[in-house]
Design an enzyme around this catalytic site. Sequence first.
Site: not given
Ligand code: NAD
Length: 388
Positions: A47, A234, A243
């Site tokens: 990811g 959430y 989570k």
């Molecule tokens: P994002 O949507 O920006 O990125 C998601 C990534 O997952 C991308 O690189 C996408 O290509 C990849 N992806 C999705 N499905 C896929 C698949 N089937 N195969 C390969 N790659 C795949 O998401 P984000 O917000 O950066 O989230 C990443 C993590 O961080 C998650 O666990 C999220 O819960 C956590 N998080 C996010 C936040 C927030 O506020 N955005 C806060 C805390 C934690």
Amino acid sequence: MVVKPMIRNNICMNAHPEGLKLHVTQQIDYVRKQRPFNGPKHVLIVGGSAGYGLASRIALAFGAGAGTLSVAYEKPASEKRTATVGWYASETFAEEARKAGLVAENIYGDAFSDEVKEQTIQKIKEIFETVDLVVYSLASGVRTDPKTGVQYRSVLKPIGATYHAKSVNPLTGELQEVDIAPATQEEINPTVKVMGGEDWELWIDALSQAGVLAPGVITLAYSYIGPELTKAVYRDGTIGKAKEHLEATAKLLSKKLAPLGGKAYISVNKAVVTRASAVIPVVPLYLAILFKVMKEKGLHEGCIEQMYRLFAEKLYAGDEVPVDEEGRIRMDDWEMRPDVQAEVDRRWKLVTGENLRQLADLEQYTRDFLNLHGFGFPEIDYEEDVAV
Ligand code: NAD
């Protein structure tokens, strides 16, 4: 072609290639201005094309000189469509990293599948032999179980009771009251299947069995807790169940990695604008208020500031990694500060359509959202034709 944002239901359907170059190079420039740190040398990021995964990759490569391999679900352009956001970002990253003499490879495909895991293992053998850090940063709405072929869909809903709250349409600034009906058990289980730790464990098992994990390997996944305001939808909602499962998986993986001297961590990150968080109801309004409050207190951070701080100051600072009572690294420390939350709470109660722009920083929210897709950069003329 001339590329302008196509947005439906808080989802932007296209991407601007030049804008994404800027989105990535600005993050690289940020890291280059920080103090370099002693980090891992060979990193796999599952990811790694957007949001926190991309920022992790940039911080590790340009902060610690790491070689990186990213796996992400992204597609190149076709005759009618631009490429996906993460495709442009990954290609730009790889180009910049190679210019800086760093190894950078991208695999595009479904990380949940056995085939992509196998392809990744072969690539690691070819370019690194072993990896000393595995970042797991997937955010997805669907997952096909590789063993059964059954497809699961995640939902973002409260559990037990309807959630009633204020919400904003970030593009129009219109304030609404929303009701989100509670999830059924048939919706909770698939959400855990998609966003819980099952696939993370499959990755670590596959990498371990293939012998491509270095002694002392660290693996890291990202979680979120958040305030009372969003708790029902959430942390106490369907995604919160996922989570909890992800966090329990970290403990299990630490046990599995112990013979290698390895360890699994959860980092609880702060709320930021990403493609994943933009579709969670209530989150855009919370973020817009949070941004304003944190900026006023000099605490504002986006993905890259968070990830640089995580690696340089917590995970690879050389001391014992600071964790909470559950063993988690808390990058949401500033977001969750009582004075920050008290002020967010106060504004949340007061906010109306009329005072929204005084109490919240909707412009920052919108700019971040557009920038993620390569739009909204004053440096770029969006009337101009670009090669996609
Ligand atoms: P994002 O949507 O920006 O990125 C998601 C990534 O997952 C991308 O690189 C996408 O290509 C990849 N992806 C999705 N499905 C896929 C698949 N089937 N195969 C390969 N790659 C795949 O998401 P984000 O917000 O950066 O989230 C990443 C993590 O961080 C998650 O666990 C999220 O819960 C956590 N998080 C996010 C936040 C927030 O506020 N955005 C806060 C805390 C934690």
